[in-house]
Design a protein around this motif. Structure first.
Motif, mmCIF file in Angstrom:
data_model
loop_
_atom_site.group_PDB
_atom_site.id
_atom_site.type_symbol
_atom_site.label_atom_id
_atom_site.label_comp_id
_atom_site.label_asym_id
_atom_site.label_seq_id
_atom_site.Cartn_x
_atom_site.Cartn_y
_atom_site.Cartn_z
ATOM 1 N N SER A 1 9.040 29.494 40.979
ATOM 2 C CA SER A 1 8.247 30.668 41.372
ATOM 3 C C SER A 1 7.159 30.956 40.350
ATOM 4 N N LEU A 2 6.038 31.457 40.884
ATOM 5 C CA LEU A 2 4.921 31.941 40.064
ATOM 6 C C LEU A 2 4.493 33.296 40.601
ATOM 7 N N PRO A 3 3.877 34.128 39.774
ATOM 8 C CA PRO A 3 3.366 35.416 40.265
ATOM 9 C C PRO A 3 2.229 35.190 41.264
ATOM 10 N N ASN B 1 4.250 40.206 44.289
ATOM 11 C CA ASN B 1 4.171 39.089 45.224
ATOM 12 C C ASN B 1 4.443 37.804 44.455
ATOM 13 N N GLU B 2 5.091 36.850 45.099
ATOM 14 C CA GLU B 2 5.440 35.604 44.447
ATOM 15 C C GLU B 2 4.971 34.416 45.268
ATOM 16 N N ILE B 3 4.725 33.320 44.565
ATOM 17 C CA ILE B 3 4.461 32.033 45.200
ATOM 18 C C ILE B 3 5.658 31.153 44.884
ATOM 19 N N ASN B 4 6.329 30.651 45.895
ATOM 20 C CA ASN B 4 7.580 29.923 45.704
ATOM 21 C C ASN B 4 7.501 28.523 46.295
ATOM 22 N N TRP B 5 8.165 27.581 45.629
ATOM 23 C CA TRP B 5 8.331 26.220 46.125
ATOM 24 C C TRP B 5 9.811 25.884 46.080
ATOM 25 N N VAL B 6 10.290 25.231 47.065
ATOM 26 C CA VAL B 6 11.669 24.750 47.080
ATOM 27 C C VAL B 6 11.639 23.232 46.974
ATOM 28 N N VAL B 7 12.375 22.705 46.007
ATOM 29 C CA VAL B 7 12.457 21.259 45.798
ATOM 30 C C VAL B 7 13.907 20.856 46.039
ATOM 31 N N LEU B 8 14.092 19.787 46.831
ATOM 32 C CA LEU B 8 15.436 19.349 47.205
ATOM 33 C C LEU B 8 15.732 17.986 46.591
ATOM 34 N N ASP C 1 14.196 36.525 37.376
ATOM 35 C CA ASP C 1 13.690 37.898 37.272
ATOM 36 C C ASP C 1 13.150 38.239 35.892
ATOM 37 N N TYR C 2 13.840 37.827 34.830
ATOM 38 C CA TYR C 2 13.390 38.219 33.501
ATOM 39 C C TYR C 2 12.095 37.512 33.093
ATOM 40 N N LEU C 3 11.813 36.351 33.716
ATOM 41 C CA LEU C 3 10.617 35.598 33.348
ATOM 42 C C LEU C 3 9.366 36.031 34.115
ATOM 43 N N MET C 4 9.537 36.468 35.336
ATOM 44 C CA MET C 4 8.376 36.731 36.186
ATOM 45 C C MET C 4 7.342 37.655 35.547
ATOM 46 N N PRO C 5 7.729 38.764 34.909
ATOM 47 C CA PRO C 5 6.703 39.649 34.332
ATOM 48 C C PRO C 5 5.903 39.015 33.199
ATOM 49 N N PHE C 6 6.395 37.923 32.635
ATOM 50 C CA PHE C 6 5.727 37.305 31.486
ATOM 51 C C PHE C 6 4.875 36.093 31.866
ATOM 52 N N LEU C 7 5.047 35.571 33.092
ATOM 53 C CA LEU C 7 4.487 34.261 33.396
ATOM 54 C C LEU C 7 2.958 34.223 33.378
ATOM 55 N N SER C 8 2.320 35.252 33.867
ATOM 56 C CA SER C 8 0.850 35.220 33.895
ATOM 57 C C SER C 8 0.293 35.069 32.488
ATOM 58 N N GLU D 1 13.412 41.945 25.762
ATOM 59 C CA GLU D 1 13.611 42.281 27.172
ATOM 60 C C GLU D 1 15.046 41.969 27.596
ATOM 61 N N LEU D 2 15.582 40.845 27.123
ATOM 62 C CA LEU D 2 16.953 40.481 27.492
ATOM 63 C C LEU D 2 17.984 41.315 26.734
ATOM 64 N N TYR D 3 17.604 41.890 25.585
ATOM 65 C CA TYR D 3 18.530 42.802 24.883
ATOM 66 C C TYR D 3 18.825 44.040 25.731
ATOM 67 N N LYS D 4 17.910 44.389 26.624
ATOM 68 C CA LYS D 4 18.149 45.529 27.505
ATOM 69 C C LYS D 4 19.405 45.324 28.357
ATOM 70 N N GLU D 5 19.758 44.078 28.618
ATOM 71 C CA GLU D 5 20.925 43.779 29.443
ATOM 72 C C GLU D 5 22.202 43.638 28.609
ATOM 73 N N TRP D 6 22.077 43.607 27.296
ATOM 74 C CA TRP D 6 23.227 43.308 26.427
ATOM 75 C C TRP D 6 24.200 44.470 26.374
ATOM 76 N N ARG D 7 25.499 44.136 26.474
ATOM 77 C CA ARG D 7 26.580 45.094 26.291
ATOM 78 C C ARG D 7 27.622 44.459 25.382
ATOM 79 N N PHE D 8 28.031 45.200 24.358
ATOM 80 C CA PHE D 8 29.000 44.646 23.430
ATOM 81 C C PHE D 8 30.319 44.315 24.128
ATOM 82 N N ASP D 9 30.777 45.186 25.019
ATOM 83 C CA ASP D 9 32.074 44.942 25.654
ATOM 84 C C ASP D 9 32.047 43.692 26.530
ATOM 85 N N GLU D 10 30.874 43.318 27.055
ATOM 86 C CA GLU D 10 30.777 42.127 27.884
ATOM 87 C C GLU D 10 30.624 40.841 27.083
#
Length: 864
Positions: free
Chosen positions: A472-474, A480-487, A433-440, A588-597
Motif C-alpha cells: 500500500s501507498l498513500p 485514500n490508499e493505493i493497493n496492490w495484491v501480489v500472489l 497502519d503505523y507506516l502509512m502516515p510516514f510513507l509520503s 509512534e509505536l511506543y503509544k501502543e506499548w503496555r508493560f503488562d503486555e
C-alpha cells in the motif's frame, strides 16, 4: 554511595579490639592500585548517639599488597586491620577514601569477626580520588555474613534469621545503626537535577531524548525531542546535563566528535575488559567494512552488486594479494596513524565477513516461501505475527484490503477461508497502519517503501505458507490508499514479482525489528527501571539484589547507541528506509506499548497465538495454538522458570500482601517508574497497582524476562539472519515494476539485476552487515541467566537452594531444546536453512570466557 566523613574520637589503645580483613583491587591500565586508600567501618549493631549512625572504627590503610593474575585478570590483595571499641558490634558498612591521583576498581572486601564468621562486601565499583569527588567518600554495605567453615550445615527456619545472614533488609527491618546511612545513600544517588554530570559522579536522574539531534551542524540535523509530549511520547533516559545547543535551546548539545565516554554513572560502565573487547570487535567490523569499501574503489563499478555471486564473495575466505596491498595503501588515508599498525596486523588474517548461518548450509534457502514464513516464528522478529481474526483486513481509517477470498482459498488445503479461520490456521504479518502516515515523507528521500500486509496459512505440517501480500501507498486524497495484491508463483515473471514483494515485506519487518522489537521494547523501556531502582531501592533491599544482574551495562550500551546508532546521521539513519524519521517512528509505536503486555503469556494471548489454559499444572496459564512455534515454545518454558524463581525469592522476604504495600522503597520505586520513567504512560490504568505479592512478582518477572530472554531472542541472531542482506534488507530503492512502464521492460530484460538494483546500495549493505556483526557478539565477561556475577551470596541456604532449583530448570530446558531441534516433526526449528533454534538456549554450563557470535546463550541483561 558518596559519603561525607564524620570525625571520630579514638578510644585509648588499651581498650581497642582488632578486626582483620582483606581488600581486593582489580588492576587495569590507566587506573590506580588503591595503595594508600583509607578505610573505616560502620557498626551495624551499635549506634553512636552523637551522629545517630553506627559507630565508626579508626582508619586503616591499603599499604603492601600481593598481586595475582588469573585468566588474564590481575588483582592486588591487601591485608588490613581496623581498631575498634570493644563494644563496636558487627560491621555493616565500609567507608573508602581514595587518597591517590587515579581511580581504582574495588572488587571486594572481607572481614573476620567473632564466632568464626566472615562479613563480605561485594563492591565491584570504581572509587574516584577524594579531591575529585569534592571530599566525598564511598560507602559499601555488607552483602553476606557466613561461617568460615563452609562445610557446616546452615539451616534457617525464620525470615528474620535469613535476613540477618544475607544482610538484605526491607526498609522496616534495617538495623537502627544503618537507617540514616541507607537514607543518605539514596539521597546522594538522586542528585539535585542540575549541572552537567562528570565522570566520577554517581548520580541517577531522568531526561527526555533531547540529545539525538545536532542542530548546530545544520537544519538537516534537527530532530524532535522524544518524551514529554502527546505527539512524541517516549521512555526517559539517564540525564547527562550537557548545555543546550546554540541553534535550539530544547536540544542538548553534542560532542564535536564521536564520544565513547558519554556520561553514565560509574557503576553502569563497561568493565575495562569488556571495553577492550567491545572496541576490538568494533574495529574488526569496521575493518571488514573498509575492506569491501576499498575493494569497490580498487575495482570500480556500480554502486549496486551485479550478481548474487558478488554478494556471496563478501563471505569468502579467499582474497588476492593485489587487493591486500591496495587495501593497506587505501587504509593509510582512512585510519589514524596510531591505529594503522594494529590495522595492518589484522589484515594478515582473513578480513572477509564470517559466513552467516542463513547461507552456510544452503545459499538460496532464504528464497523459499516456507523459510520466509518460518522466520516469523523462529527468526529475529518472532513476536509480530498474529492470528487473522477479521477478513478482509481493514485500515484504521476503515479502508478495506483488496485481498479477495478467491485469491487465497486454493492454498488452504481444501478448506474455505471461514473454516481455516475458525480452526485458527490463518495468520497475518501486519506492517500497515503505523507506516502509512510516514510513507509520503519517507518516499521523498530516494527510497521506495510500501506498507504491507502478509497473509499466511498454517499447513498441516505446521509450516507457514505465505499466500498473499498486499502493498500500500498513500493516495492523493486524505485517507485514500493505493493497493496492490501480489500472489505466490513458482515460475516466470510472476515468480520474480512475488520475490520482490517478499523483499519489501522483509524491509518493513527489518526496520520494525530494529527500531521497535529490539531498541524500543528492550533497550529503551528498561532504562527507566534501572534509574528508578538505583534512586529508590537501597542496595540493602532484597529486590535491588535480585534485579542488579539484569541491569549490567545497559545504560552504557544505550548511551553509546545515542552517540552512534540512533542519533542524527547515525548508523541506523544511514541504513534504514526510515532514515531521519526512525526515532519518530519508534515514538509512534511506543503509544501502543503496555508493560503488562510485555509478559510473554499476555503477549501471546493478545496476538491470538495462544489461548488461556486453566490447568493448574500449566503455570504459564496459556496453551499455544501449535507447538512448532520455537520462540513461543522455548520462551514459555524460560518465562515459567523465571516466574518460579522470582516467586520463590519474593516469598522469602514478603510474608503477605501487606508487607508489599508497607514497603516504602518498593512503593516509591513503582511510583517513580510509572509517573516519571514512563511518565507519558502515567495515566494508563493497566499498570499493576503494587498492592500485593502477586503484583510484585508479575512486575519483576516481566522486567527480568525483557532484560534477559526477550532481548536475547531479538538480538543475538542478527548476524545469522541479517548478516546476509538479501534475507533481511533494510530499504528498497525501487518499487515493484508495473506493466507498461520502462521499469517493467527493464525488469523483463534481467529480473535478477532489477532485484539487486532494488535493494540497498553496496555501501549501505556492507555497513548493515558490519553493524549486525558487532551487535551479535557475546563478550567474555558476560553473565548469563542462571549465573550471578559473584559467589558472595551463596552462603545463604534458602536463597541458594531456590537459585539452584532455577539453574537445574534451565539445564533441563537446554536438554529439551536440543531434543526438539532434532525432532523431524518440528520443521520450524531448522527450516530450509538448517538453522537450529538456539536463541533461547540458556547455555548455562558453557559460559565461562566465551565470546563471539555463538547464536545462543541468554545474558542476564541488555548488555550489547
Amino acid at each position: 554511595m558518596q559519603h561525607q566523613r564524620h570525625p571520630v574520637t579514638s578510644p585509648p589503645r588499651s581498650t581497642r579490639s582488632t578486626i582483620k580483613g582483606e581488600v581486593v583491587v582489580q588492576s587495569h591500565k590507566q587506573s590506580g592500585s588503591g595503595k594508600s586508600a583509607s578505610l573505616r567501618l560502620y557498626s551495624s549493631t551499635e549506634v553512636d548517639p552523637k551522629t545517630g549512625k553506627g559507630k565508626l572504627s579508626n582508619q586503616a590503610y591499603l599499604k603492601c599488597g600481593t598481586t595475582k593474575t588469573d585468566d588474564g585478570e590481575k588483582t592486588r590483595t591487601y591485608r588490613v586491620k581496623f581498631q575498634v571499641e570493644p563494644n563496636f558490634g558487627n560491621p555493616g558498612a565500609l567507608v573508602v577514601r581514595n587518597r591517590g591521583k587515579n581511580r581504582f576498581f574495588l572488587q571486594s572486601a572481607s572481614l573476620q569477626i567473632q564466632n568464626n564468621q566472615i562479613i563480605l562486601f561485594d563492591c565491584h565499583s570504581w572509587v574516584y580520588p577524594f579531591r575529585t569527588t569534592k571530599n566525598l567518600d564511598r560507602i559499601f554495605f555488607a552483602n553476606t555474613v557466613s561461617c568460615t567453615n563452609t562445610n557446616l550445615p546452615v539451616l534457617f527456619d525464620t525470615t528474620t534469621q535469613l535476613l540477618m545472614l544475607l544482610q538484605k533488609y526491607l526498609p522496616h527491618q534495617t538495623p537502627q545503626a544503618l537507617i540514616e546511612l541507607r537514607k543518605e545513600e539514596l539521597i546522594s544517588l538522586r542528585g539535585d537535577g542540575t549541572g552537567e554530570r562528570k565522570e566520577w559522579e554517581r548520580i541517577y536522574d531522568y531526561d527526555y531524548y533531547n540529545d539525538l539531534g545536532d542542530p548546530d551542524k545544520g537544519e538537516e540535523h534537527n530532530r524532535p525531542v522524544l518524551g514529554g509530549s502527546e505527539l512524541h511520547p517516549y521512555p526517559r533516559r539517564g540525564r547527562t546535563g550537557r548545555h543546550p545547543s546554540k541553534a535550539d535551546p530544547l536540544t542538548e548539545s553534542r560532542p564535536s566528535t564521536i564520544n565513547l565516554d558519554i556520561y553514565v554513572p560509574p557503576d553502569e560502565r563497561f568493565s575495562p575488559k569488556k571495553q577492550s573487547e567491545f572496541a576490538s570487535n568494533s574495529i574488526q567490523a569496521v575493518l571488514h567494512f573498509l575492506t569491501h569499501k576499498v575493494e569497490s574503489v580498487i575495482q570500480p563499478g556500480s554502486n549496486h552488486f551485479e550478481s548474487f555471486d558478488e554478494i556471496h564473495d563478501m563471505f569468502s575466505r579467499n582474497k588476492s594479494q593485489v587487493v591486500e596491498g591496495a587495501l593497506k595503501e587505501k587504509l593509510k588515508a582512512l585510519v589514524p596513524k596510531e591505529f594503522f599498525k594494529e590495522v595492518t596486523h589484522a589484515i594478515k588474517n582473513p578480513l572477509k565477513f564470517p559466513v552467516p548461518q542463513i547461507i552456510s548450509e544452503n545459499e538460496f534457502a532464504w528464497k523459499h516461501d516456507e523459510e520466509f514464513g518460518r522466520q516469523m516464528l523462529a527468526g529475529i522478529n518472532p513476536a509480530r505475527i498474529r492470528s487473522l481474526e477479521v477478513f478482509p483486513p481493514r485500515s484504521k481509517n476503515g479502508q478495506v484490503s483488496l485481498i479477495e477470498q478467491s485469491d487465497i482459498e486454493h492454498n488452504l488445503e481444501g478448506m474455505t477461508l471461514p473454516q481455516a479461520m475458525n480452526k485458527r490456521r490463518m495468520f497475518i504479518l501486519d506492517h500497515h497502519d503505523y507506516l502509512m502516515p510516514f510513507l509520503s515523507q519517507i518516499n521523498s528521500k530516494d527510497v521506495c517503501t510500501y506498507a504491507s500486509r502478509t497473509l499466511l496459512f498454517l499447513k498441516s505440517d505446521f509450516t507457514l505458507k505465505p499466500i498473499a501480500i498486499e502493498l500500500s501507498l498513500p493516495g492523493l486524497e486524505v485517507n485514500n490508499e493505493i493497493n496492490w495484491v501480489v500472489l505466490p508463483a513458482s515460475q516466470g515473471e510472476a515468480a520474480a514479482l512475488w520475490q520482490y514483494a517478499k523483499a519489501h515485506v522483509a524491509v518493513n519487518d527489518s526496520v520494525y525489528h530494529q527500531l521497535v522489537s529490539h531498541w524500543l521494547h528492550t533497550h529503551a523501556v528498561v532504562e527507566p527501571f534501572i534509574i528508578a531502582t538505583r534512586r529508590q531501592l537501597s542496595v540493602m533491599h532484597p529486590v535491588h539484589w535480585l534485579l542488579d544482574p539484569h541491569f549490567k551495562d545497559t545504560m552504557h550500551v544505550n548511551a553509546l547507541a545515542r552517540s552512534m546508532l540512533i542519533n542524527s546521521g547515525g548508523i541506523l539513519e544511514k541504513t534504514l528506509f526510515s532514515a531521519e524519521l526512525s526515532m519518530q517512528l519508534s515514538a509512534e509505536l511506543y503509544k501502543e506499548w503496555r508493560f503488562d503486555e510485555q509478559a510473554l503469556p499476555a503477549d501471546l494471548l493478545k496476538r491470538g497465538m495462544a489461548i488461556e489454559d486453566s490447568d493448574p499444572n500449566n503455570p504459564s496459564g496459556v496453551q499455544l495454538l501449535f507447538q512448532d512455534y520455537p520462540y513461543a515454545a522455548d520462551g514459555l518454558e524460560i518465562w515459567t522458570a523465571i516466574q518460579t524463581w522470582v516467586t520463590d525469592f519474593c516469598m522469602l522476604f514478603y510474608t503477605d500482601d501487606v508487607s508489599v504495600r508497607s514497603d516504602e522503597e518498593i512503593q516509591a520505586w513503582w511510583s517513580e517508574i510509572r509517573n516519571v520513567g514512563h511518565g507519558d504512560k502515567s495515566s494508563e490504568t493497566w499498570w499493576y497497582q503494587m498492592a500485593s505479592r502477586e503484583d510484585l512478582i508479575k512486575a519483576l518477572t516481566t522486567l527480568i524476562w525483557i532484560a534477559s530472554a526477550l532481548h536475547a531472542s531479538v538480538n543475538f541472531g542478527q548476524y545469522a539472519y541479517a548478516g546476509y542482506p538479501l534475507n533481511r534488507p533494510t530499504l528498497c530503492r525501487r518499487f515493484i515494476p508495473e506493466e507498461g512502464t520502462f521499469e517493467y521492460a527493464e525488469f523483463l530484460t534481467d529480473p535478477d539485476k532489477y532485484y539487486l538494483n532494488m535493494l540497498p546500495e553496496r555501501g549501505e549493505m556492507i555497513l548493515g552487515i558490519a553493524l549486525a556483526e558487532v551487535l551479535s557478539q557475546h563478550t567474555s565477561d558476560e553473565v548469563y541467566l542462571g549465573q550471578r556475577p559473584s559467589t558472595m551470596w551463596i552462603h545463604n541456604e534458602q536463597v541458594s537452594d531456590k537459585f539452584e532449583k532455577f539453574k537445574r530448570k534451565l539445564r533441563m530446558l537446554e536438554e529439551r531444546i536440543e531434543c526438539k531441534n532434532t525432532d523431524p516433526r518440528l520443521t520450524n526449528r531448522r527450516g530450509h536453512a538448517k538453522i537450529p533454534y538456539m536463541l533461547l538456549y540458556p547455555d548455562t554450563p558453557n559460559v565461562e570466557s566465551r565470546g563471539g557470535i555463538t547464536g545462543k546463550g541468554i545474558p542476564n541483561s541488555i548488555s550489547i
